[in-house]
Design a protein around this motif. Structure first.
Motif, PDB file in Angstrom:
ATOM      1  N   ILE A 150       0.845  -1.195   0.000  1.00  0.00           N
ATOM      2  CA  ILE A 150       0.000   0.000   0.000  1.00  0.00           C
ATOM      3  C   ILE A 150       0.877   1.241   0.000  1.00  0.00           C
ATOM      4  O   ILE A 150       0.619   2.206  -0.734  1.00  0.00           O
ATOM      5  CB  ILE A 150      -0.944   0.013   1.224  1.00  0.00           C
ATOM      6  CG1 ILE A 150      -1.830  -1.236   1.235  1.00  0.00           C
ATOM      7  CG2 ILE A 150      -1.788   1.275   1.238  1.00  0.00           C
ATOM      8  CD1 ILE A 150      -2.819  -1.313   0.091  1.00  0.00           C
ATOM      9  N   LYS A 151       1.935   1.241   0.804  1.00  0.00           N
ATOM     10  CA  LYS A 151       2.836   2.388   0.858  1.00  0.00           C
ATOM     11  C   LYS A 151       3.447   2.686  -0.506  1.00  0.00           C
ATOM     12  O   LYS A 151       3.582   3.842  -0.908  1.00  0.00           O
ATOM     13  CB  LYS A 151       3.956   2.130   1.874  1.00  0.00           C
ATOM     14  CG  LYS A 151       3.522   2.177   3.320  1.00  0.00           C
ATOM     15  CD  LYS A 151       4.712   1.915   4.234  1.00  0.00           C
ATOM     16  CE  LYS A 151       4.340   2.018   5.701  1.00  0.00           C
ATOM     17  NZ  LYS A 151       5.495   1.746   6.588  1.00  0.00           N
ATOM     18  N   GLU A 152       3.839   1.619  -1.210  1.00  0.00           N
ATOM     19  CA  GLU A 152       4.453   1.791  -2.524  1.00  0.00           C
ATOM     20  C   GLU A 152       3.399   1.982  -3.625  1.00  0.00           C
ATOM     21  O   GLU A 152       3.744   2.140  -4.784  1.00  0.00           O
ATOM     22  CB  GLU A 152       5.325   0.576  -2.866  1.00  0.00           C
ATOM     23  CG  GLU A 152       6.630   0.513  -2.092  1.00  0.00           C
ATOM     24  CD  GLU A 152       7.688   1.436  -2.671  1.00  0.00           C
ATOM     25  OE1 GLU A 152       7.398   2.148  -3.651  1.00  0.00           O
ATOM     26  OE2 GLU A 152       8.811   1.445  -2.136  1.00  0.00           O
ATOM     27  N   GLN A 153       2.132   1.955  -3.237  1.00  0.00           N
ATOM     28  CA  GLN A 153       1.014   2.102  -4.173  1.00  0.00           C
ATOM     29  C   GLN A 153       1.045   1.041  -5.267  1.00  0.00           C
ATOM     30  O   GLN A 153       0.751   1.300  -6.434  1.00  0.00           O
ATOM     31  CB  GLN A 153       0.991   3.510  -4.776  1.00  0.00           C
ATOM     32  CG  GLN A 153       0.735   4.594  -3.740  1.00  0.00           C
ATOM     33  CD  GLN A 153       0.277   5.901  -4.333  1.00  0.00           C
ATOM     34  OE1 GLN A 153       0.566   6.216  -5.481  1.00  0.00           O
ATOM     35  NE2 GLN A 153      -0.437   6.674  -3.556  1.00  0.00           N
ATOM     36  N   VAL A 154       1.416  -0.175  -4.859  1.00  0.00           N
ATOM     37  CA  VAL A 154       1.340  -1.319  -5.768  1.00  0.00           C
ATOM     38  C   VAL A 154      -0.103  -1.803  -5.829  1.00  0.00           C
ATOM     39  O   VAL A 154      -0.642  -2.060  -6.912  1.00  0.00           O
ATOM     40  CB  VAL A 154       2.255  -2.464  -5.294  1.00  0.00           C
ATOM     41  CG1 VAL A 154       2.198  -3.637  -6.272  1.00  0.00           C
ATOM     42  CG2 VAL A 154       3.684  -1.966  -5.133  1.00  0.00           C
ATOM     43  N   LEU A 155      -0.724  -1.906  -4.671  1.00  0.00           N
ATOM     44  CA  LEU A 155      -2.139  -2.281  -4.593  1.00  0.00           C
ATOM     45  C   LEU A 155      -2.998  -1.031  -4.605  1.00  0.00           C
ATOM     46  O   LEU A 155      -2.696  -0.048  -3.941  1.00  0.00           O
ATOM     47  CB  LEU A 155      -2.421  -3.051  -3.294  1.00  0.00           C
ATOM     48  CG  LEU A 155      -1.749  -4.404  -3.087  1.00  0.00           C
ATOM     49  CD1 LEU A 155      -2.254  -5.020  -1.789  1.00  0.00           C
ATOM     50  CD2 LEU A 155      -2.006  -5.328  -4.250  1.00  0.00           C
ATOM     51  N   ILE A 156      -4.076  -1.084  -5.351  1.00  0.00           N
ATOM     52  CA  ILE A 156      -5.043   0.009  -5.383  1.00  0.00           C
ATOM     53  C   ILE A 156      -6.345  -0.499  -4.799  1.00  0.00           C
ATOM     54  O   ILE A 156      -6.917  -1.485  -5.286  1.00  0.00           O
ATOM     55  CB  ILE A 156      -5.280   0.513  -6.819  1.00  0.00           C
ATOM     56  CG1 ILE A 156      -3.977   1.061  -7.412  1.00  0.00           C
ATOM     57  CG2 ILE A 156      -6.369   1.586  -6.837  1.00  0.00           C
ATOM     58  CD1 ILE A 156      -4.092   1.460  -8.864  1.00  0.00           C
ATOM     59  N   LEU A 157      -6.795   0.143  -3.738  1.00  0.00           N
ATOM     60  CA  LEU A 157      -8.074  -0.193  -3.128  1.00  0.00           C
ATOM     61  C   LEU A 157      -9.107   0.793  -3.633  1.00  0.00           C
ATOM     62  O   LEU A 157      -8.955   2.004  -3.465  1.00  0.00           O
ATOM     63  CB  LEU A 157      -7.984  -0.128  -1.599  1.00  0.00           C
ATOM     64  CG  LEU A 157      -6.908  -0.995  -0.944  1.00  0.00           C
ATOM     65  CD1 LEU A 157      -6.948  -0.827   0.570  1.00  0.00           C
ATOM     66  CD2 LEU A 157      -7.107  -2.454  -1.308  1.00  0.00           C
TER      67      LEU A 157
END
Length: 459
Positions: A150-157
């Motif tokens: 989440i910090k690296e914005q790999v996953l998008i919620l």
């Protein structure tokens, strides 16, 4: 045909994900082999090629760098699947025979332009907790803001609908990171509605910045904090006495060096500087402004960026009396901003033309307020000399001291004059700027500012 090791690694990961899904469903429905554990399925490992030096495979490189645990890796594979091998998720379209509808516990979405299964938080939760409900906390940790993905914005919620519970929100992979896993190249963050900020930089150096001595001293205090702030907070124990981060206000007329100073602070300390686009941040819809800002703050905190808010009074300006719902909405945004500013551990630079435009509640939270004044005549001489120090030069007959004394211009305006004069000179196949073109350039800058001072030919 040469093997693309990046793509091969992703397909190996998809085979592992396929086995995990099959085993979880088999265990959940008590089918043959239900007693086996999906956690025991061997994880794919990078292969070595005897004919080549060990290739750097982007996917495995990041798995190691981020030190992902088993559950984080499973979530990452799950969000990659719709992009690489969507058919392995089709099993989640299965119907519950008892109710003649899909299994609620599988979660999932269908998109307008995608006929396959799009996983949600519930899909991931099913894989982790269907057989092992005691792993619920582990599952939530992967979807929390503290997770590296989440910090690296790999996953998008997808939290666009406020009434949708977290586990029913779609989860997907950021296109930048997908491209990195496929090609080994990570594209730069693009300025867009989903990321309303843009990196700014400069090829100039401190010697190109002309400021009054006391102003430069204040700027150097920020530079010192950027270099030694972490030491003061941790090794000197100041984290128990002061709030993290550094907040400063740059105020003064346009063109006086506010943006250049911000970029030089980043350049001298090896940090990226991002200018926040306030026109894309501010929304008339309640909660949207806060959501847009949160995207910036979260990634900036993780990446240790310097945030630069130009024309900041449009967002950080004085609050109004709460006479309407719009006023209450604006004041609600201000309260949110105050909290995020106080909690942000990095450096924030707000720029405004007038100090008086800023809300006092913000002003009290600044560590410094630096006034960028119009340069004095002796400073303008240096600005003119710096501007015309390259191939494009002024005619030696031009009295630069008289120009600097007579025409009050900021550094940004002087650079605009340089651009105008350089274009005029190159059209004439010359490198020397004549007095007439110089005065025409000055006249243009005066007109921009609705100044009526006449520019006349010098003696």
């Amino acid at each position: 045909m040469e093997t693309n090791f990046n793509i091969k690694a992703l397909y190996d990961e998809m085979e592992w994900l396929q086995k995990v899904i099959d085993q979880v469903i088999r265990s959940y429905l008590l089918q043959e082999g239900y007693e086996n554990r999906w956690q025991d399925i061997p994880l794919p490992q990078p292969e070595t090629d005897n004919d080549k030096e060990n290739p750097i495979i982007s996917y495995y490189q990041k798995l190691e760098e981020w030190n992902l645990n088993l559950y984080e890796r499973l979530c990452l594979a799950l969000v990659i699947a719709p992009q690489i091998k969507p058919e392995i998720l089709d099993i989640f379209f299965s119907k519950n025979a008892m109710y003649d509808r899909g299994f609620t516990e599988f979660g999932g979405l269908t998109g307008k332009n995608h006929s396959g299964f799009i996983p949600t938080g519930q899909t991931f939760s099913f894989l982790i907790t269907a057989v092992n409900p005691e792993l619920h906390i582990e599952m939530l940790n992967v979807l929390s803001s503290s997770c590296i993905l989440i910090k690296e914005q790999v996953l998008i919620l997808d939290n666009s609908e406020s009434y949708v519970t977290m586990l029913n929100q779609g989860i997907s992979i950021n296109e930048r990171w997908l491209q990195f896993f496929l090609t080994g190249t990570l594209p730069h963050l693009e300025h867009s509605s989903s990321f309303p900020a843009q990196q700014i930089s400069t090829s100039m150096n401190w010697s190109d910045l002309v400021l009054e001595e006391h102003v430069m001293q204040q700027v150097m205090e920020i530079d010192a904090w950027l270099k030694y702030g972490s030491v003061l907070m941790t090794e000197w124990g100041l984290e128990n006495k002061i709030k993290p981060g550094y907040r400063t206000l740059f105020y003064g007329p346009p063109g006086t060096g506010k943006t250049l100073t911000a970029t030089l602070l980043g350049k001298s300390t090896g940090r990226e500087v991002y200018r926040v686009d306030l026109s894309m941040i501010v929304s008339k819809y309640i909660g949207e402004t806060e959501k847009n800002l949160s995207k910036i703050f979260d990634v900036a905190q993780h990446k240790d960026w310097i945030l630069f808010f130009d024309e900041a009074d449009s967002l950080f300006g004085k609050r109004t009396q709460t006479s309407s719902s719009n006023d209450r909405h604006a004041n609600q945004q201000t309260g949110y901003l105050l909290q995020r500013i106080e909690d942000f551990p990095g450096v924030m630079i707000l720029a405004s033309n007038l100090k008086e435009n800023m809300d006092e509640a913000f002003s009290r939270r600044f560590q410094s307020m630096i006034h960028f004044t119009m340069p004095k005549a002796e400073d303008r001489i240096q600005l003119w000399e710096n501007a015309f120090s390259g191939k494009c030069q002024l005619d030696p007959a031009i009295d630069l001291e008289e120009i600097a004394e007579k025409y009050e211009l900021a550094g940004g305006a002087i650079i605009n004059v340089l651009r105008y004069c350089a274009l005029k000179a190159i059209q004439k196949n010359e490198t020397i700027v004549k007095e007439r073109d110089l005065l025409d350039g000055i006249r243009r800058e005066f007109k921009k500012e609705n100044r009526t001072l006449a520019v006349t030919q010098m003696n």
